[in-house]
Design a protein around this motif. Structure first.
Motif, PDB file in Angstrom:
ATOM      1  N   GLY A 126       0.784  -1.217   0.000  1.00  0.00           N
ATOM      2  CA  GLY A 126       0.000   0.000   0.000  1.00  0.00           C
ATOM      3  C   GLY A 126       0.816   1.267   0.000  1.00  0.00           C
ATOM      4  O   GLY A 126       1.838   1.390  -0.689  1.00  0.00           O
ATOM      5  N   GLU A 127       0.360   2.253   0.807  1.00  0.00           N
ATOM      6  CA  GLU A 127       0.994   3.573   0.807  1.00  0.00           C
ATOM      7  C   GLU A 127       2.435   3.523   1.303  1.00  0.00           C
ATOM      8  O   GLU A 127       3.283   4.276   0.822  1.00  0.00           O
ATOM      9  N   VAL A 128       2.717   2.634   2.255  1.00  0.00           N
ATOM     10  CA  VAL A 128       4.090   2.537   2.767  1.00  0.00           C
ATOM     11  C   VAL A 128       5.028   2.034   1.673  1.00  0.00           C
ATOM     12  O   VAL A 128       6.136   2.552   1.501  1.00  0.00           O
TER      13      VAL A 128
ATOM     14  N   ARG B 107       9.295   5.625  -3.771  1.00  0.00           N
ATOM     15  CA  ARG B 107       9.522   7.014  -4.168  1.00  0.00           C
ATOM     16  C   ARG B 107      10.801   7.566  -3.547  1.00  0.00           C
ATOM     17  O   ARG B 107      11.548   8.303  -4.195  1.00  0.00           O
ATOM     18  N   VAL B 108      11.068   7.218  -2.285  1.00  0.00           N
ATOM     19  CA  VAL B 108      12.312   7.664  -1.646  1.00  0.00           C
ATOM     20  C   VAL B 108      13.522   7.082  -2.379  1.00  0.00           C
ATOM     21  O   VAL B 108      14.502   7.783  -2.659  1.00  0.00           O
ATOM     22  N   SER B 109      13.453   5.793  -2.713  1.00  0.00           N
ATOM     23  CA  SER B 109      14.580   5.138  -3.378  1.00  0.00           C
ATOM     24  C   SER B 109      14.852   5.738  -4.750  1.00  0.00           C
ATOM     25  O   SER B 109      15.994   5.758  -5.215  1.00  0.00           O
ATOM     26  N   GLN B 110      13.806   6.231  -5.412  1.00  0.00           N
ATOM     27  CA  GLN B 110      13.942   6.731  -6.776  1.00  0.00           C
ATOM     28  C   GLN B 110      14.170   8.237  -6.857  1.00  0.00           C
ATOM     29  O   GLN B 110      14.380   8.777  -7.947  1.00  0.00           O
TER      30      GLN B 110
ATOM     31  N   ALA C 196      14.061  -8.495   0.006  1.00  0.00           N
ATOM     32  CA  ALA C 196      13.099  -7.414   0.139  1.00  0.00           C
ATOM     33  C   ALA C 196      11.716  -7.993   0.388  1.00  0.00           C
ATOM     34  O   ALA C 196      11.276  -8.907  -0.311  1.00  0.00           O
ATOM     35  N   LEU C 197      11.050  -7.462   1.389  1.00  0.00           N
ATOM     36  CA  LEU C 197       9.694  -7.882   1.714  1.00  0.00           C
ATOM     37  C   LEU C 197       8.733  -7.036   0.888  1.00  0.00           C
ATOM     38  O   LEU C 197       8.193  -6.029   1.350  1.00  0.00           O
ATOM     39  N   GLY C 198       8.535  -7.426  -0.335  1.00  0.00           N
ATOM     40  CA  GLY C 198       7.742  -6.645  -1.275  1.00  0.00           C
ATOM     41  C   GLY C 198       8.583  -5.587  -1.952  1.00  0.00           C
ATOM     42  O   GLY C 198       8.795  -5.604  -3.158  1.00  0.00           O
ATOM     43  N   THR C 199       9.100  -4.671  -1.178  1.00  0.00           N
ATOM     44  CA  THR C 199      10.019  -3.659  -1.668  1.00  0.00           C
ATOM     45  C   THR C 199      10.887  -3.225  -0.494  1.00  0.00           C
ATOM     46  O   THR C 199      10.625  -3.588   0.659  1.00  0.00           O
ATOM     47  N   ALA C 200      11.939  -2.473  -0.773  1.00  0.00           N
ATOM     48  CA  ALA C 200      12.835  -2.025   0.295  1.00  0.00           C
ATOM     49  C   ALA C 200      13.574  -0.773  -0.155  1.00  0.00           C
ATOM     50  O   ALA C 200      13.750  -0.525  -1.353  1.00  0.00           O
ATOM     51  N   ILE C 201      14.000  -0.003   0.821  1.00  0.00           N
ATOM     52  CA  ILE C 201      14.822   1.180   0.561  1.00  0.00           C
ATOM     53  C   ILE C 201      16.135   0.738  -0.098  1.00  0.00           C
ATOM     54  O   ILE C 201      16.747  -0.252   0.303  1.00  0.00           O
ATOM     55  N   ARG C 202      16.562   1.499  -1.079  1.00  0.00           N
ATOM     56  CA  ARG C 202      17.872   1.260  -1.701  1.00  0.00           C
ATOM     57  C   ARG C 202      18.836   2.319  -1.172  1.00  0.00           C
ATOM     58  O   ARG C 202      18.881   3.453  -1.671  1.00  0.00           O
ATOM     59  N   ALA C 203      19.584   1.939  -0.152  1.00  0.00           N
ATOM     60  CA  ALA C 203      20.430   2.888   0.572  1.00  0.00           C
ATOM     61  C   ALA C 203      21.799   3.023  -0.082  1.00  0.00           C
ATOM     62  O   ALA C 203      22.297   2.114  -0.751  1.00  0.00           O
ATOM     63  N   ASP C 204      22.407   4.176   0.162  1.00  0.00           N
ATOM     64  CA  ASP C 204      23.812   4.368  -0.219  1.00  0.00           C
ATOM     65  C   ASP C 204      24.734   3.909   0.903  1.00  0.00           C
ATOM     66  O   ASP C 204      25.845   3.450   0.646  1.00  0.00           O
TER      67      ASP C 204
END
Length: 538
Positions: A157-159, A165-168, A189-197
């Motif tokens: 969902g929204e999360v 959006r943050v990752s991109q 990744a549980l569905g999706t995840a942050i792509r950190a530097d």
């Protein structure tokens, strides 16, 4: 059942040993929960620990991203509902006090009491809270404090949309402990995840961050030591934990770098390499170069007869055994005077690079009739995959070492490749099922011992994605195994050290020659310089 917390100072906490111990331990989510529970039960206030941890994180962020070097000095802080969010709020406060322009977005209204308290104080200090994610997307730096270790449900969902959006957005991202959305143990990744530097892992390395699946998400990794008592850690994971990270110190300790003054070549191991064919002539050479770098006392290489002049010219210090050939130029049999079942003069055998399956006949007698450690790679593994793998390895009276990449692993252990969820689980299940030491090669190469111990190599480079790199590793490991077999060293620890050494050579070569300049022969030439770089001056 874990041992009770011991009072006093652990001997492991002596000067110089603490960082080495922390760097080699890897914990699961359950183990980390138990460690924290023991610390809190011993009297450490949760609030005090949060302040300490977040202060260290804030300090590290200031080192990574000095305020003067941020385009507009803007930092967006993504705050979750739990203590990871609390850490992020303390970081936001500290950066605000240091003059950074901080914005906070907390997308989940319900928060744990301590996190809510920090949010209240941040508002009192005048740090802006924004209702939508858009202002954070325009920041130069985003701090990810949405979810920490222990997350098990997929983001939806929204999360999930917010995380994507943050990752991109293009901002630099620093994740606290783990990138939000990453499974603590599998690294998936549980569905999706942050792509950190950057990921600033708190206290102890989490199992998921050491998995290959985590690589697209975690960026550069730093361990933040906030003072967990090592006595508490060992009470939970043991002094010799089953899962360990390879470090320079532990690897070097298991390499054959010390020899008696009165030794001679026959006391330093004798490796037999069985490799090469008319089609893959270079494989035998590359494996031989890796073996030569290992320092093994004697090196014999069995190749098709027509390859003998080529190998002699390139490896004059090795004994080259010309073998009868098949019509396709593969080894048809070992030399007639070499009866390994009756008399095996070798302390280890490594077979497979460049053989082709036409050489299958030579593999059966070394599998069943030899009593020294046997390493199988490449076509040695392809041949073994046509057998009952587990029973063939178990019937040997000496250790067997298998060095598959992911594709070879699927052929060897098809059921395990589909039944288990991550590389660590696969490698350990394969080792225990077969009784072999399994080296599962990849961006995070794993070494699994049948006794349940496993090592992960955390440092590698895509420069190794070149034909022949594995042949060099086969020779290097074979030479190290031949030496360890004579001295009684633990074979799995020696193999893990060799895996580390091989990757260090690739890293050094890539740094000097770019990622495109690490062909397999070049890689072999960097083995000794890379090792020397990690040794103290003579």
């Amino acid at each position: 059942m874990t041992a009770p917390l011991q009072s006093g100072t652990s001997v492991l906490e002596s000067a110089g040993s603490r960082q080495a111990e922390l760097n080699r331990w890897v914990v699961t989510a359950a183990q980390m929960r138990e460690i924290e529970a023991q610390v809190f039960a011993a009297g450490m206030p949760v609030a005090a620990l949060m302040e300490k941890v977040a202060g260290l994180v804030a300090s590290r962020i200031q080192t990574l991203y000095p305020r003067a070097q941020l385009a507009d000095q803007s930092v967006g802080v993504l705050v979750g509902p739990g203590h990871n969010g609390g850490d992020a709020l303390v970081v936001a406060r500290e950066l605000h006090l240091q003059g950074y322009s901080v914005l906070i977005h907390a997308p989940i209204a319900k928060q744990k009491p301590l996190t809510a308290n920090h949010a209240q104080y941040a508002q009192y200090l005048g740090i802006p809270f924004v209702e939508t994610i858009e202002p954070l997307l325009a920041c130069s730096l985003v701090i990810d404090g949405l979810f920490g270790f222990g997350l098990e449900r997929p983001l939806t969902g929204e999360v999930a949309t917010l995380v994507d959006r943050v990752s991109q957005a293009g901002a630099a991202i620093v994740s606290i402990d783990l990138p939000s959305g990453l499974h603590t143990d599998t690294g998936m990744a549980l569905g999706t995840a942050i792509r950190a530097d950057h990921t600033l892992c708190l206290g102890l390395w989490k199992r998921g961050l050491c998995q290959e699946a985590a690589l697209p998400y975690c960026g550069a990794l730093t361990l933040i030591d906030f003072g967990l008592p090592l006595a508490t850690v060992t009470a939970v994971v043991g002094t010799t934990p089953p899962l360990r990270r390879l470090t320079a110190a532990t690897a070097i300790a298991h390499l054959p770098l010390r020899r008696p003054a009165t030794t001679h070549k026959y006391k330093q191991g004798h490796l037999l390499l069985i490799a090469g064919s008319e089609r893959y002539q270079g494989a035998a050479l590359l494996a031989g170069l890796g073996a030569r770098a290992s320092g093994v006392g004697m090196l014999s290489i069995a190749v098709p007869q027509r390859l003998k002049p080529f190998l002699v010219s390139q490896l004059p210090d090795a004994l080259i055994l010309g073998c009868p050939e098949t019509e396709t130029g593969a080894i048809a049999d070992l030399p007639a005077d070499l009866d390994l079942a009756t008399h095996c003069p070798y302390s280890a055998i490594a077979a497979g690079p460049g053989l082709t399956l036409a050489a299958s006949r030579v593999l059966e007698p070394i599998m069943t009739g030899t009593t020294c450690p046997l390493l199988l790679d490449a076509d040695g593994l392809n041949w073994l995959a046509t057998q009952a793998v587990a029973s063939r390895c178990q019937e040997r009276s000496a250790p067997t070492i298998l060095t598959p990449h992911a594709g070879e692993f699927r052929r060897l252990f098809p059921d395990l490749a589909t039944a288990t969820t991550d590389g660590m689980s696969q490698a350990q299940a394969a080792a225990q099922a077969s009784g072999a030491i399994v080296v599962l090669k990849g961006a995070r190469t794993l070494v699994a011992d049948p006794d349940g111990t496993q090592w992960v190599n955390p440092d590698s480079t895509p420069a190794l994605a070149r034909g022949g790199s594995g042949d060099v590793l086969t020779g290097l490991l074979g030479g190290l195994i031949a030496q360890a077999a004579l001295t009684g060293e633990n074979l799995a620890e020696t193999i893990a050290a060799g895996v580390w050494w091989h990757s260090q050579a690739a890293l050094m070569a890539a740094a000097e020659r770019t990622i495109l300049g690490v062909d397999a022969q070049t890689l072999s030439s960097y083995l000794l310089p890379a090792l020397q770089r990690h040794l103290p001056p003579p």
